[in-house]
Design a protein around this motif. Structure first.
Motif, PDB file in Angstrom:
ATOM      1  N   ASP A   1      40.355  -6.740 -18.843  1.00 33.20           N
ATOM      2  CA  ASP A   1      41.255  -5.589 -18.901  1.00 33.20           C
ATOM      3  C   ASP A   1      42.320  -5.792 -17.832  1.00 33.20           C
ATOM      4  N   LEU A   2      43.570  -5.942 -18.256  1.00 28.21           N
ATOM      5  CA  LEU A   2      44.657  -6.228 -17.327  1.00 28.21           C
ATOM      6  C   LEU A   2      45.539  -4.997 -17.173  1.00 28.21           C
ATOM      7  N   SER A   3      45.560  -4.422 -15.980  1.00 25.63           N
ATOM      8  CA  SER A   3      46.427  -3.296 -15.667  1.00 25.63           C
ATOM      9  C   SER A   3      47.719  -3.850 -15.077  1.00 25.63           C
ATOM     10  N   CYS A   4      48.841  -3.639 -15.769  1.00 23.22           N
ATOM     11  CA  CYS A   4      50.126  -4.201 -15.361  1.00 23.22           C
ATOM     12  C   CYS A   4      50.907  -3.182 -14.527  1.00 23.22           C
ATOM     13  N   PHE A   5      51.165  -3.551 -13.292  1.00 20.34           N
ATOM     14  CA  PHE A   5      51.932  -2.723 -12.366  1.00 20.34           C
ATOM     15  C   PHE A   5      53.378  -3.183 -12.504  1.00 20.34           C
ATOM     16  N   MET A   6      54.193  -2.468 -13.281  1.00 22.11           N
ATOM     17  CA  MET A   6      55.460  -2.987 -13.768  1.00 22.11           C
ATOM     18  C   MET A   6      56.688  -2.327 -13.151  1.00 22.11           C
ATOM     19  N   TRP A   7      56.498  -1.408 -12.198  1.00 16.50           N
ATOM     20  CA  TRP A   7      57.646  -0.750 -11.578  1.00 16.50           C
ATOM     21  C   TRP A   7      57.599  -0.971 -10.063  1.00 16.50           C
TER      22      TRP A   7
ATOM     23  N   GLY B   1      46.994  -2.697 -19.901  1.00 14.98           N
ATOM     24  CA  GLY B   1      47.245  -1.350 -19.421  1.00 14.98           C
ATOM     25  C   GLY B   1      48.537  -1.298 -18.630  1.00 14.98           C
ATOM     26  N   LEU B   2      49.119  -0.120 -18.527  1.00 21.37           N
ATOM     27  CA  LEU B   2      50.307   0.120 -17.713  1.00 21.37           C
ATOM     28  C   LEU B   2      49.903   1.004 -16.544  1.00 21.37           C
ATOM     29  N   PHE B   3      50.126   0.527 -15.313  1.00 23.56           N
ATOM     30  CA  PHE B   3      49.812   1.322 -14.134  1.00 23.56           C
ATOM     31  C   PHE B   3      51.077   1.968 -13.602  1.00 23.56           C
ATOM     32  N   ASN B   4      51.015   3.260 -13.348  1.00 22.28           N
ATOM     33  CA  ASN B   4      52.152   4.032 -12.843  1.00 22.28           C
ATOM     34  C   ASN B   4      51.848   4.567 -11.451  1.00 22.28           C
ATOM     35  N   LEU B   5      52.409   3.915 -10.425  1.00 24.32           N
ATOM     36  CA  LEU B   5      52.247   4.397  -9.050  1.00 24.32           C
ATOM     37  C   LEU B   5      53.189   5.560  -8.772  1.00 24.32           C
ATOM     38  N   MET B   6      54.399   5.502  -9.320  1.00 30.03           N
ATOM     39  CA  MET B   6      55.410   6.542  -9.142  1.00 30.03           C
ATOM     40  C   MET B   6      55.904   6.604  -7.702  1.00 30.03           C
ATOM     41  N   ASN B   7      56.237   5.420  -7.170  1.00 29.15           N
ATOM     42  CA  ASN B   7      56.803   5.303  -5.829  1.00 29.15           C
ATOM     43  C   ASN B   7      58.251   5.777  -5.833  1.00 29.15           C
ATOM     44  N   GLN B   8      58.622   6.519  -4.799  1.00 30.10           N
ATOM     45  CA  GLN B   8      60.000   6.972  -4.653  1.00 30.10           C
ATOM     46  C   GLN B   8      60.621   6.251  -3.460  1.00 30.10           C
TER      47      GLN B   8
ATOM     48  N   LEU C   1      44.926   7.399 -22.017  1.00 24.35           N
ATOM     49  CA  LEU C   1      45.541   7.933 -20.799  1.00 24.35           C
ATOM     50  C   LEU C   1      44.473   8.296 -19.782  1.00 24.35           C
ATOM     51  N   GLY C   2      44.749   7.984 -18.502  1.00 26.62           N
ATOM     52  CA  GLY C   2      43.776   8.355 -17.493  1.00 26.62           C
ATOM     53  C   GLY C   2      44.252   8.146 -16.076  1.00 26.62           C
ATOM     54  N   PRO C   3      43.481   8.628 -15.118  1.00 27.91           N
ATOM     55  CA  PRO C   3      43.805   8.471 -13.703  1.00 27.91           C
ATOM     56  C   PRO C   3      43.300   7.136 -13.167  1.00 27.91           C
ATOM     57  N   ALA C   4      44.113   6.516 -12.316  1.00 29.47           N
ATOM     58  CA  ALA C   4      43.693   5.269 -11.671  1.00 29.47           C
ATOM     59  C   ALA C   4      44.054   5.332 -10.183  1.00 29.47           C
ATOM     60  N   VAL C   5      43.236   5.991  -9.446  1.00 24.01           N
ATOM     61  CA  VAL C   5      42.020   6.659  -9.875  1.00 24.01           C
ATOM     62  C   VAL C   5      42.006   8.071  -9.317  1.00 24.01           C
ATOM     63  N   ILE C   6      41.128   8.930  -9.875  1.00 26.42           N
ATOM     64  CA  ILE C   6      40.829  10.198  -9.204  1.00 26.42           C
ATOM     65  C   ILE C   6      40.209   9.900  -7.849  1.00 26.42           C
ATOM     66  N   VAL C   7      40.772  10.468  -6.795  1.00 27.41           N
ATOM     67  CA  VAL C   7      40.158  10.354  -5.463  1.00 27.41           C
ATOM     68  C   VAL C   7      39.089  11.440  -5.399  1.00 27.41           C
ATOM     69  N   ALA C   8      37.919  11.105  -5.880  1.00 23.56           N
ATOM     70  CA  ALA C   8      36.890  12.097  -6.184  1.00 23.56           C
ATOM     71  C   ALA C   8      36.534  13.021  -5.016  1.00 23.56           C
ATOM     72  N   PRO C   9      36.385  12.530  -3.775  1.00 21.17           N
ATOM     73  CA  PRO C   9      35.957  13.434  -2.703  1.00 21.17           C
ATOM     74  C   PRO C   9      36.941  14.557  -2.382  1.00 21.17           C
TER      75      PRO C   9
ATOM     76  N   ILE D   1      46.140   1.321 -22.481  1.00 21.65           N
ATOM     77  CA  ILE D   1      45.960   2.461 -21.577  1.00 21.65           C
ATOM     78  C   ILE D   1      47.203   2.625 -20.710  1.00 21.65           C
ATOM     79  N   ALA D   2      47.579   3.856 -20.421  1.00 23.28           N
ATOM     80  CA  ALA D   2      48.543   4.176 -19.375  1.00 23.28           C
ATOM     81  C   ALA D   2      47.792   4.868 -18.244  1.00 23.28           C
ATOM     82  N   TRP D   3      47.847   4.251 -17.067  1.00 27.26           N
ATOM     83  CA  TRP D   3      47.142   4.770 -15.887  1.00 27.26           C
ATOM     84  C   TRP D   3      48.133   5.482 -14.961  1.00 27.26           C
ATOM     85  N   PHE D   4      47.648   6.506 -14.249  1.00 26.23           N
ATOM     86  CA  PHE D   4      48.473   7.244 -13.295  1.00 26.23           C
ATOM     87  C   PHE D   4      47.729   7.336 -11.967  1.00 26.23           C
TER      88      PHE D   4
END
Length: 355
Positions: free
Chosen positions: A309-315, A4-11, A70-78, A37-40
């Motif tokens: 299942d390996l989620s790769c945090f690549m950025w 999987g690809l994890f996208n934190l989207m840090n600025q 495609l999916g959220p990693a993770v929805i902050v449900a509350p 999977i691409a995670w956001f």
């Protein structure tokens, strides 16, 4: 092995436009490379992550990709209204033509909960009820729930999943009631230790295994998802920038976990946290570096921990998108084949021994 690809989207030192456009480019490349999977991520109010709505990002990327899920990693449900989030999950599945997956968690940042007017102490109970509501809505197309946190009338969920199936779900929360629901629905535990090394990830896996055991289940033989920083480069100067980016994101998360972040506008100041690793320790403890090094470290963790299942945090924070895409291309061309070959040899070994 599912990648999987994890996208934190840090600025961090980047223009916001590069963060958004670069994330979409990375997801397109992951699709082409055969990632599963691409995670956001979901975070609010700071440059730690510019993604307050992972479902919206996933829907945008659905129009740019063809195969990758495609999916959220993770929805902050509350932080959600349960009806709205259930409808939007189903809508994502329709827009992506059946490629939606769900990542759900209880959250941990008091900074975010306070701003939303949510009670951090209730996060585990609220998450579980919202998860139950989503399950009923997307699989039975009804909203009806009578819990301590939420009471919903029996009304229809209009949007059906694109294909009749169980929505694959990953979760982050280790209470016994949550584990009961996870086992009943074949959900996958999803773990990360940020800049932590193999020993830290092993320790977290063992903690989750104990929580499963206390709930009456055995984690062994079940799927287990782990998130790891991954970066492929032979350039020592570039790798030092990678380590600095990993350290910055880790500092941000550490400060936000205890509400100690200091902001300049929306930018979190780069201040050390107690017990943080050195840059050299970060480089030595994570699957970053030359292709052979990355593959060797990943295979070791997959084998010893039981990662399926390996989620790769690549950025890493602060790097430009061109460098990230270059690393991803090398990962696909040079690392994935090495990992796949090594793991395939593991599965063949018993038969070879018998022969």
């Amino acid at each position: 092995m599912r990648f999987g690809l994890f996208n934190l989207m840090n600025q961090h030192g980047l223009e916001q436009r590069e963060v958004f456009e670069g994330t979409i480019e990375c997801a397109r490349l992951a699709d082409a490379l055969g990632f599963d999977i691409a995670w956001f991520a979901e975070h609010h109010f700071s440059n730690y992550s510019l993604c307050p709505s992972p479902l919206m990002m996933a829907a945008a990327v659905a129009r740019e990709t063809r195969r990758i899920r495609l999916g959220p990693a993770v929805i902050v449900a509350p932080l959600y209204n349960p009806i709205r989030v259930a409808e939007e999950v189903a809508l994502l599945d329709q827009l992506s033509r059946g490629r939606a997956v769900l990542g759900i968690g209880s959250g941990y940042q008091r900074f975010e909960f306070d701003a939303f007017g949510a009670d951090l102490a209730e996060r585990q109970e609220r998450m579980l009820e919202i998860w139950q509501i989503i399950d009923q809505a997307v699989h039975h197309n009804r909203f009806q729930h009578a819990g301590r946190m939420y009471q919903l009338p029996d009304v229809p969920q209009a949007i059906r999943l694109y294909h009749p199936r169980r929505l694959e779900t990953f979760f982050v929360s280790w209470s016994a009631p949550t584990i009961h629901h996870a086992v009943a629905t074949d959900a996958v535990p999803f773990c990360t230790v940020g800049w932590g090394d193999t020993a830290a990830l092993t320790s977290l896996h063992d903690h989750v295994a104990r929580q499963y055991a206390e709930a009456g289940y055995d984690l062994a033989g079940r799927r287990f998802a782990a998130q790891r920083y991954v970066f492929v480069s032979d350039d020592k100067a570039e790798l030092m920038k990678v380590a600095e980016g990993i350290r910055y994101a880790g500092r941000c998360a550490g400060h936000m976990r205890v509400g100690a972040q200091v902001l300049d506008g929306h930018v979190i100041q780069d201040r050390p946290v107690a017990g943080e690793p050195t840059l050299e320790a970060i480089l030595a403890g994570l699957p970053v570096g030359a292709p052979e090094t990355v593959a060797e470290r990943l295979v070791h963790e997959i084998r010893t921990i039981g990662i399926t299942d390996l989620s790769c945090f690549m950025w890493p924070a602060g790097l430009g998108s061109r460098a990230v895409l270059r690393s991803m291309e090398r990962f696909g061309a040079e690392v994935m084949p090495l990992v796949t070959k090594a793991l395939a040899a593991d599965t063949r070994q018993p038969a070879d021994a018998v022969a």
